[in-house]
Scaffold this active site. Structure first.
Site, mmCIF file in Angstrom:
data_model
loop_
_atom_site.group_PDB
_atom_site.id
_atom_site.type_symbol
_atom_site.label_atom_id
_atom_site.label_comp_id
_atom_site.label_asym_id
_atom_site.label_seq_id
_atom_site.Cartn_x
_atom_site.Cartn_y
_atom_site.Cartn_z
ATOM 1 N N GLY A 14 23.091 23.878 -1.183
ATOM 2 C CA GLY A 14 23.365 25.039 -2.025
ATOM 3 C C GLY A 14 22.420 25.211 -3.194
ATOM 4 O O GLY A 14 22.440 26.238 -3.857
ATOM 5 N N CYS A 54 36.225 47.514 19.318
ATOM 6 C CA CYS A 54 34.916 48.026 19.736
ATOM 7 C C CYS A 54 35.075 49.033 20.873
ATOM 8 O O CYS A 54 35.724 48.748 21.876
ATOM 9 C CB CYS A 54 34.019 46.871 20.170
ATOM 10 S SG CYS A 54 32.467 47.423 20.913
ATOM 11 N N CYS A 87 33.153 47.334 24.146
ATOM 12 C CA CYS A 87 33.617 46.120 24.822
ATOM 13 C C CYS A 87 35.074 45.811 24.501
ATOM 14 O O CYS A 87 35.630 44.855 25.036
ATOM 15 C CB CYS A 87 32.735 44.923 24.459
ATOM 16 S SG CYS A 87 33.063 44.240 22.824
ATOM 17 N N CYS A 93 30.599 46.964 18.165
ATOM 18 C CA CYS A 93 30.223 45.648 17.654
ATOM 19 C C CYS A 93 28.863 45.720 16.966
ATOM 20 O O CYS A 93 27.915 46.289 17.501
ATOM 21 C CB CYS A 93 30.094 44.636 18.787
ATOM 22 S SG CYS A 93 31.632 44.131 19.533
ATOM 23 N N CYS A 125 28.582 41.842 22.160
ATOM 24 C CA CYS A 125 29.130 43.006 22.848
ATOM 25 C C CYS A 125 28.680 43.026 24.315
ATOM 26 O O CYS A 125 29.464 43.249 25.230
ATOM 27 C CB CYS A 125 28.642 44.265 22.119
ATOM 28 S SG CYS A 125 29.523 45.764 22.545
#
Lengths: 371, 200, 323
Positions: C49, C258, C261, C283, C289
């Protein structure tokens, strides 16, 4: 909806072809040669070399041509090339006191040893569009002077220094390697070497505006153009196997030394201080702006209040580079629809709860929420 | 100064071998205690181990001062490192970006650079040559990069090393990072890894 | 998993290389630059980090367009790798296409659009929906690596704040949102705390993706070229989105699934189908997808024109500017 469309690669290829076509313009017009750009657009070439931090008029001319005259784009091209070059070593510091001067002016003395040499300058041209030039440039070359420019041309700062009236520039040479902005990330507070490197590469327009702002009271430092000189200096390099420096070439540079007032302090007598600017080629406006900003950035050194943008080291250094700035501003062209979608979801949700509060609640709770 | 012909060869392909060795070190640092074999150098000057030399060729250069522990110095090793890495060899380990030490005579960890809170990355990466590394037994490792715990046995370390390591952790974000080497094998312990001895 | 992971020399196995073909080194960068970046990456991994400063180079692509991610990828990638590049979750966005072709040209590496086939994934603004594995590295392009930048523009100050773990201002700023709007309104680039120490910018991914970073089996590397910073999250490392006990972190959700899909668990892009408020949701992760559709999943179709345009696979149908 271009992004949803398949075939991005082909679109990019086509875009490149269109760009090449636009760059060439009308094919009935003769194509620009690099010689023409180098010789006739020489100030563009000089700026590209300076901010591209690579002295190569040939490549800079190519960059100007390839960039269709967009100098920031040309600077970017030269930088991206520069970063791939191997390093053989560091040259000796150039000595501008030994310059073959083509232009040298001082605003601080009416006359001085070596004299005022106007050289090639826009300064006293009447800015009248020259329609004769449109028809072709047939004017005679400048006459050769009766006598050469005086060889002995001490710098104004040396003249002032004779009386101890100006600070002497001490190289902060502790024997260690000089910080290299192009090889490491700057740390703040930055030393003057890092700052000057940053300013030398910095965007002319940005530095011009900042320098201008110091003249209008935003970090005023009472500048005088002590000296501006332009001409050719030798570049020397000391190969390790030789052990002594040899001249490897000559470059054109513009140098500006601004002289600024300084009140003095408990430990230092009142004396003038300096701001410094140096560019490749003939970039006078840039050199002067750089010198103004350099002096402004020395505020901490002189215990001056730091309250103007030009005195703010991080602000100046982080935003002076036009390759960085241009890239980040223009990256807004890239798709951001994922983030935008996230914002849409948030705004809709906020509106929904706002409407719910309007419907269900007292006005008081709404105004609380809007506080 | 040794003649050029006395210098042992470096990587066969400096570009791709450096990349492969770096990836081994990266994976080792990202998954502390896992063992990686880097067999890119077969013939290296004593007392350097092949993995030590490979890590140096991949990561050390003129910008990274290197410290060699007294028992790691030899004309062959110094010439090799100077020639292939071009790195300055320094006398003071607190100024070193990299250090090469033996596990048996590992100097106190507190003498290396640990960085500072503003720039904790300016700490020494210590390459420790051991007498054996094995997984599945020995120390219990925990920390970032480790799903639950990982076991690593390290042979040939002088006593007290893990006590000092326990003092290194609380320095975070400062602290040294270790690359443990055994012949062609390496593992790494970043400063975030906690080590427990004698656990079932 | 073998006890010892072998990293053999690839020199002999590599086909006549791209180096001669392009006039540039493998993966463009010179070796000294790669070493410098590699050292920065290793320190980044050791200090999860924390933003490691590095000598970012000018790349042949503009700053702001992925130069940090490109430099990290160039330092990491080898001839055995398979590279996937996504922008906004999709492999076919122009910037993704451009970066993928840069590496195909300069490193000659295999590329893929399949998340599961990739060993290195460079991304802008998304984390793939398909969970990543230990054998993968995710490289983020980062515009502004400093999570505190909006509160304090000065590097000299933010560096001190990180050093002292002085994150009060960040919490105050988030709490001001709650006071004003009843919720934290930051919807992307939502700050996280890594391994209980550093507050980190996850790059402008939607906060929907934040939970995927937590204890991810893959190594996550972050490159900010213009800002000259590299940082990292090692595998299985705690990544916590900042929140408050009474206002826990939440992610976006949609009423729709979606249209192509039928996925109800993926991040959705809103596609405008007309200028009368017509829209559909698909998506954002194009590979996810596609894999679902290949497996027989179907959405409600949404706008038929849009669905037709996005039928897969469809090789290079159009350059886009003639639509």
């Amino acid at each position: 909806m271009y992004v949803a469309v398949k075939g991005g690669e082909k679109a990019i290829e086509n875009s490149k072809k269109l760009l090449a076509e636009d760059r060439r313009g009308d094919p009935r017009v003769p194509e620009l040669t690099l010689d023409q750009i180098r010789e006739q657009l020489s100030l563009a070439v000089d700026r590209v070399m300076t901010e591209g931090s690579l002295y190569d008029p040939e490549l800079a001319a190519l960059a100007v041509k390839q960039a269709r005259g967009d100098l920031q784009e040309a600077i970017f091209l030269l930088r991206a090339y520069r970063t791939t070059l191997p390093r053989f070593g560091d040259s000796e510091p150039i000595d501008t006191a030994e310059m073959s001067v083509r232009r040298r002016i001082s605003a601080t003395y009416k006359d001085l040893p070596g004299g005022q040499v106007l050289g090639p300058s826009f300064d006293y041209t009447h800015r009248l569009l020259d329609f004769a030039l449109a028809a072709g440039d047939n004017r005679p070359a400048a006459e050769i002077a009766d006598a050469p420019v005086e060889g002995d041309m001490p710098r104004v700062t040396e003249i002032l220094n004779y009386e101890g009236l100006i600070e002497t520039e001490q190289p902060d040479d502790d024997g260690g390697p000089v910080f290299d902005l192009t090889r490491s990330s700057p740390r703040y507070p930055a030393d003057r070497a890092a700052r000057l490197q940053n300013l030398a590469r910095g965007d002319e327009g940005f530095l011009l505006a900042l320098g201008y702002s110091t003249q209008r009271g935003y970090g005023n430092n009472h500048p005088f153009a002590g000296e501006i000189r332009m001409g050719e200096v030798a570049v020397e390099f000391a190969p390790e196997e030789l052990g002594f420096p040899i001249e490897i070439g000559e470059i054109t540079v513009t140098e500006c030394q601004m002289i600024n007032q300084f009140q003095g302090s408990a430990s230092q007598p009142p004396q003038f201080t300096q701001g410094y600017g140096l560019t490749f080629g003939h970039c006078e406006r840039k050199a002067m702006s750089m010198a103004l900003v350099d002096r402004a950035l020395r505020a901490r050194e002189f215990d001056e209040p730091i309250d103007a943008p030009a005195q703010d080291e991080e602000f100046v250094m982080a935003h002076s580079d036009n390759v960085e700035a241009s890239g980040f501003v223009q990256h807004l062209k890239l798709p951001h629809y994922v983030d935008f979608q996230a914002e849409l979801v948030t705004v809709r949700a906020l509106r929904k709860s706002f409407e719910e509060r309007i419907r269900d609640g007292s006005e008081g709770s709404v105004s609380d929420a809007a506080e | 100064m040794a003649a050029m012909t006395d210098i042992k060869p470096g990587f066969h392909d400096p570009v791709l071998d450096s990349q492969a060795v770096f990836r081994a070190v990266l994976d080792a640092m990202a998954r502390p205690g896992r063992l990686h074999r880097v067999s890119h150098l077969k013939d290296v000057p004593a007392p350097l181990a092949p993995a030590t030399a490979a890590v140096c060729l991949a990561l050390v250069d003129q910008d990274t001062p290197l410290w060699l522990a007294p028992d790691m110095r030899s004309q062959g090793a110094e010439t090799f490192l100077r020639f292939h890495c071009g790195c300055p060899l320094v006398d003071d380990r607190s100024t070193a970006a990299f250090a090469i030490v033996s596990g048996g005579k590992l100097p106190g960890l507190d003498g290396f650079a640990i960085g500072d809170d503003a720039y904790p990355e300016t700490s020494t990466t210590v390459i420790v040559q051991t007498e054996g590394l094995a997984t599945g037994e020995g120390l219990v490792l925990r920390g970032p990069g480790i799903e639950a715990t990982h076991r690593l046995a390290v042979l040939g370390l002088r006593s007290g090393v893990w006590r000092e390591w326990a003092d290194n952790g609380p320095l975070f974000p400062c602290g040294v990072d270790l690359i443990l080497v055994d012949d062609q094998t390496l593992a790494a312990l970043p400063r975030t890894t906690t080590v427990t001895e004698q656990e079932a | 998993m073998a006890d010892v992971i072998d990293h053999p020399s690839r020199a002999a196995a590599t086909p006549p290389d791209t180096r001669a073909a392009t006039g540039y080194n493998f993966a463009y960068l010179d070796e000294q630059t790669k070493r410098m970046i590699r050292r920065a990456i290793l320190k980044g991994v050791a200090i999860p980090g924390y933003q490691v400063p590095f000598g970012s180079r000018e790349m042949p692509l503009p700053y702001g367009w992925g130069t940090g991610g490109i430099q990290v990828t160039a330092a990491v990638i080898g001839p055995d790798d398979t590279l996937k590049v996504i922008d906004q979750g999709a492999d076919d966005t122009t910037n993704a296409v451009n970066i993928r072709s840069f590496f195909a040209k300069t490193a000659g590496v295999a590329t893929t659009e399949r998340t599961t086939e990739a060993s290195v994934i460079q991304t802008r603004h998304r984390i793939p929906e398909t969970p990543l594995t230990e054998d993968q590295i995710l490289v983020y392009q980062v515009p502004i690596p400093e999570p505190l930048r909006w509160l304090e523009p000065r590097e000299a100050e933010t560096r001190k704040m990180h050093a002292l773990e002085e994150y009060g201002a960040m919490h105050v700023s988030l709490y001001e949102d709650i006071a004003r709007y009843g919720r934290i309104i930051k919807s992307y680039n939502y700050p996280v705390k890594v391994n209980d120490r550093y507050v980190m910018a996850p790059s402008p991914i939607p906060k929907f993706d934040n939970p995927k970073m937590d204890r991810m089996p893959a190594l996550q590397l972050f490159g900010a070229g213009r800002e000259k910073r590299i940082y990292a999250v090692p595998p299985y490392t705690k990544v916590k989105s900042l929140d408050f006990e009474d206002h826990p972190f939440t992610v976006e959700s949609w009423e729709q699934s979606c249209a192509l899909c039928g996925a109800g668990d993926s991040y959705l892009d809103e596609v405008v189908t007309d200028d009368k408020g017509g829209k559909m949701f698909v998506c954002s992760d194009s590979d996810y997808c596609e894999q679902r559709r290949d497996a027989g999943h179907q959405g409600d179709g949404g706008d038929s024109n849009y669905a037709t345009r996005n039928e897969i696979p469809e090789n290079e149908t159009s350059s886009g500017d003639d639509r």
